[in-house]
Motif scaffolding. Sequence first.
Motif, PDB file in Angstrom:
ATOM      1  N   ALA A 256       0.753  -1.201   0.133  1.00  0.00           N
ATOM      2  CA  ALA A 256       0.191  -0.103  -0.068  1.00  0.00           C
ATOM      3  C   ALA A 256       1.003   1.373   0.017  1.00  0.00           C
ATOM      4  N   GLY A 257       0.473   2.297  -0.763  1.00  0.00           N
ATOM      5  CA  GLY A 257       1.493   3.386  -0.683  1.00  0.00           C
ATOM      6  C   GLY A 257       0.584   4.363  -1.588  1.00  0.00           C
ATOM      7  N   THR A 258       1.443   5.722  -1.610  1.00  0.00           N
ATOM      8  CA  THR A 258       1.197   6.526  -2.718  1.00  0.00           C
ATOM      9  C   THR A 258       2.396   7.200  -3.208  1.00  0.00           C
ATOM     10  N   GLU A 259       2.327   8.264  -3.806  1.00  0.00           N
ATOM     11  CA  GLU A 259       3.464   8.706  -4.481  1.00  0.00           C
ATOM     12  C   GLU A 259       4.049   9.739  -3.761  1.00  0.00           C
ATOM     13  N   HIS A 260       3.417  10.288  -2.614  1.00  0.00           N
ATOM     14  CA  HIS A 260       4.076  11.291  -1.746  1.00  0.00           C
ATOM     15  C   HIS A 260       4.791  10.870  -0.798  1.00  0.00           C
ATOM     16  N   SER A 261       5.716  11.518  -0.002  1.00  0.00           N
ATOM     17  CA  SER A 261       6.888  11.115   0.768  1.00  0.00           C
ATOM     18  C   SER A 261       6.720  12.007   2.178  1.00  0.00           C
ATOM     19  N   GLY A 262       7.344  11.932   3.381  1.00  0.00           N
ATOM     20  CA  GLY A 262       7.622  12.426   4.308  1.00  0.00           C
ATOM     21  C   GLY A 262       6.282  12.501   5.232  1.00  0.00           C
ATOM     22  N   PRO A 263       6.634  13.116   6.355  1.00  0.00           N
ATOM     23  CA  PRO A 263       5.746  12.683   7.740  1.00  0.00           C
ATOM     24  C   PRO A 263       4.394  13.542   7.558  1.00  0.00           C
ATOM     25  N   ASP A 264       4.186  14.323   6.724  1.00  0.00           N
ATOM     26  CA  ASP A 264       2.726  15.028   6.334  1.00  0.00           C
ATOM     27  C   ASP A 264       1.727  14.049   5.330  1.00  0.00           C
TER      28      ASP A 264
ATOM     29  N   ASP B 174      -5.949  -0.147   5.195  1.00  0.00           N
ATOM     30  CA  ASP B 174      -7.526  -0.603   5.115  1.00  0.00           C
ATOM     31  C   ASP B 174      -7.903  -1.672   3.835  1.00  0.00           C
ATOM     32  N   GLY B 175      -7.754  -2.813   4.190  1.00  0.00           N
ATOM     33  CA  GLY B 175      -8.269  -3.820   3.013  1.00  0.00           C
ATOM     34  C   GLY B 175      -7.320  -4.084   2.026  1.00  0.00           C
ATOM     35  N   ARG B 176      -5.876  -3.562   2.485  1.00  0.00           N
ATOM     36  CA  ARG B 176      -4.471  -4.024   1.563  1.00  0.00           C
ATOM     37  C   ARG B 176      -3.964  -5.102   2.005  1.00  0.00           C
TER      38      ARG B 176
ATOM     39  N   VAL C 139       2.784 -10.367  15.239  1.00  0.00           N
ATOM     40  CA  VAL C 139       2.737  -9.270  13.898  1.00  0.00           C
ATOM     41  C   VAL C 139       1.746  -9.623  13.038  1.00  0.00           C
ATOM     42  N   LYS C 140       1.220 -10.542  12.865  1.00  0.00           N
ATOM     43  CA  LYS C 140       0.006 -10.977  12.100  1.00  0.00           C
ATOM     44  C   LYS C 140      -0.870 -10.075  12.621  1.00  0.00           C
ATOM     45  N   ALA C 141      -1.203 -10.619  13.953  1.00  0.00           N
ATOM     46  CA  ALA C 141      -2.327  -9.656  14.603  1.00  0.00           C
ATOM     47  C   ALA C 141      -2.188  -8.119  14.693  1.00  0.00           C
ATOM     48  N   PHE C 142      -0.942  -7.725  14.701  1.00  0.00           N
ATOM     49  CA  PHE C 142      -0.692  -6.249  14.649  1.00  0.00           C
ATOM     50  C   PHE C 142      -1.439  -5.828  13.302  1.00  0.00           C
ATOM     51  N   TRP C 143      -0.944  -6.318  12.165  1.00  0.00           N
ATOM     52  CA  TRP C 143      -1.326  -5.912  10.846  1.00  0.00           C
ATOM     53  C   TRP C 143      -2.804  -5.986  10.584  1.00  0.00           C
ATOM     54  N   GLU C 144      -3.357  -6.892  11.366  1.00  0.00           N
ATOM     55  CA  GLU C 144      -4.815  -7.196  11.193  1.00  0.00           C
ATOM     56  C   GLU C 144      -5.680  -6.200  11.947  1.00  0.00           C
TER      57      GLU C 144
ATOM     58  N   MET D 274      -4.412  -3.307  12.025  1.00  0.00           N
ATOM     59  CA  MET D 274      -4.468  -1.873  11.149  1.00  0.00           C
ATOM     60  C   MET D 274      -5.282  -2.024  10.132  1.00  0.00           C
ATOM     61  N   GLY D 275      -6.015  -3.053   9.912  1.00  0.00           N
ATOM     62  CA  GLY D 275      -6.897  -3.058   8.598  1.00  0.00           C
ATOM     63  C   GLY D 275      -6.419  -4.060   7.468  1.00  0.00           C
ATOM     64  N   ALA D 276      -5.270  -4.819   7.681  1.00  0.00           N
ATOM     65  CA  ALA D 276      -4.640  -5.269   6.580  1.00  0.00           C
ATOM     66  C   ALA D 276      -4.862  -6.558   6.496  1.00  0.00           C
ATOM     67  N   ASN D 277      -5.000  -7.197   5.286  1.00  0.00           N
ATOM     68  CA  ASN D 277      -5.017  -8.692   5.054  1.00  0.00           C
ATOM     69  C   ASN D 277      -3.884  -9.256   4.974  1.00  0.00           C
ATOM     70  N   ILE D 278      -3.476 -10.684   5.725  1.00  0.00           N
ATOM     71  CA  ILE D 278      -2.119 -11.235   5.625  1.00  0.00           C
ATOM     72  C   ILE D 278      -1.942 -12.295   4.694  1.00  0.00           C
ATOM     73  N   GLU D 279      -0.563 -12.067   4.043  1.00  0.00           N
ATOM     74  CA  GLU D 279       0.075 -13.402   3.134  1.00  0.00           C
ATOM     75  C   GLU D 279       1.318 -13.602   3.949  1.00  0.00           C
ATOM     76  N   ILE D 280       1.476 -14.863   3.987  1.00  0.00           N
ATOM     77  CA  ILE D 280       2.737 -15.141   4.314  1.00  0.00           C
ATOM     78  C   ILE D 280       3.692 -16.012   3.535  1.00  0.00           C
ATOM     79  N   MET D 281       4.901 -15.534   2.945  1.00  0.00           N
ATOM     80  CA  MET D 281       5.471 -16.168   2.124  1.00  0.00           C
ATOM     81  C   MET D 281       6.855 -15.955   2.118  1.00  0.00           C
ATOM     82  N   ASP D 282       7.592 -16.890   1.374  1.00  0.00           N
ATOM     83  CA  ASP D 282       9.139 -16.855   1.477  1.00  0.00           C
ATOM     84  C   ASP D 282       9.837 -15.523   0.899  1.00  0.00           C
ATOM     85  N   ALA D 283      10.831 -15.172   1.469  1.00  0.00           N
ATOM     86  CA  ALA D 283      11.199 -13.665   0.988  1.00  0.00           C
ATOM     87  C   ALA D 283      11.566 -13.593  -0.506  1.00  0.00           C
ATOM     88  N   ARG D 284      11.860 -14.866  -1.266  1.00  0.00           N
ATOM     89  CA  ARG D 284      12.345 -14.735  -2.458  1.00  0.00           C
ATOM     90  C   ARG D 284      11.387 -14.795  -3.282  1.00  0.00           C
TER      91      ARG D 284
END
Length: 302
Positions: free
Chosen positions: A124-132, A140-142, A160-165, A167-177
Amino acid sequence: MLPFANITIIGLGLIGSSIAHAIRANMSAARITGYDQDPAVRARVLELGFCDDVTDSPGAAVTDADLVMLCVPVGAIAATAKELAEDLPESAVISDVGSSKESVLNALTDALPGARIIPAHPVAGTEHSGPDAGFATLFDGRWCILTPPDNADQADLERVKAFWEKMGANIEIMDARHHDLVLAVTSHLPHLIAYTIVGTASDLEDVTRSEVIKYSAGGFRDFTRIAASDPTMWRDVFMSNKDAVLEMLQRFSEDLTALQRAIRWDKGDELFDLFTKTRAIRRRIIEEGQDDAAPDFGRHHE
Ligand code: NAP
């Protein structure tokens, strides 16, 4: 129950500040400590008030933490982890939000041997940066992808899974590669293409730059949003996910050559079949709630 009570965020830009806002909105009893290398950012965060405390060093930020979230560019993760290594409590879980994961996992494992490492990537993200730029509903829903090492503690992973849930996120667990391969095609390659196309348009000689801007709604404009993304972040993504990006780029070049041939030899049916398939992918993205079906991408027109 809160998965973590004392959360430290290192790097208070778009993602770090969004995490802080989302913690405030969804886990209001948690205490948030922040650190950013830029004193101007630290001062701005104190003004904005989304951290309970802002420290002058990464070490001071982590001494009481039970979760440390590194929200710095991927290329800064190794150095940041080394800086806080001496002060990181043994019981703290260390995570991050970096857009590539194998290099991050290696950097964290080298810098923090024996630490409780659970890397994450909120897609999830936008093209904006910085604390503002941050806002509470960014996740949410990402999807948030967790890429734990083979020896990760199951209880740490669950927290960590419970934390992100929360935060409104859906969780997937996968290998880093595998994460790096998937994101190379869904995120990294599209950014590279957008950077290329916008660069090409700005270098043209027969079409003026003001014409490019004037007629941008023909398609170009949507590439410029992606091509406005943070240069430091994206330089680091390509440097750290080199192999997967080069592999996907090779596939892409071959497919582009096939399209070039179809156009040259008037094979309209081939183009039509491809465009029909790609339209169906767009429909699925909307059906699965990952984008807005409103006309013109939900842009508001006066
Ligand atoms: P951002 O808005 O530019 O914020 C990054 C912040 O971290 C800046 O304030 C930066 O300060 C600070 N920083 C850099 N090095 C540091 C260090 N060594 N110690 C402490 N602070 C440091 O970037 P962002 O978009 O939040 O990205 C942060 C991370 O999230 C990256 O790893 C990126 O891959 C990941 N991510 C981004 C997106 C997205 O769409 N933007 C989505 C998912 C994940 P300076 O400005 O002084 O360098």
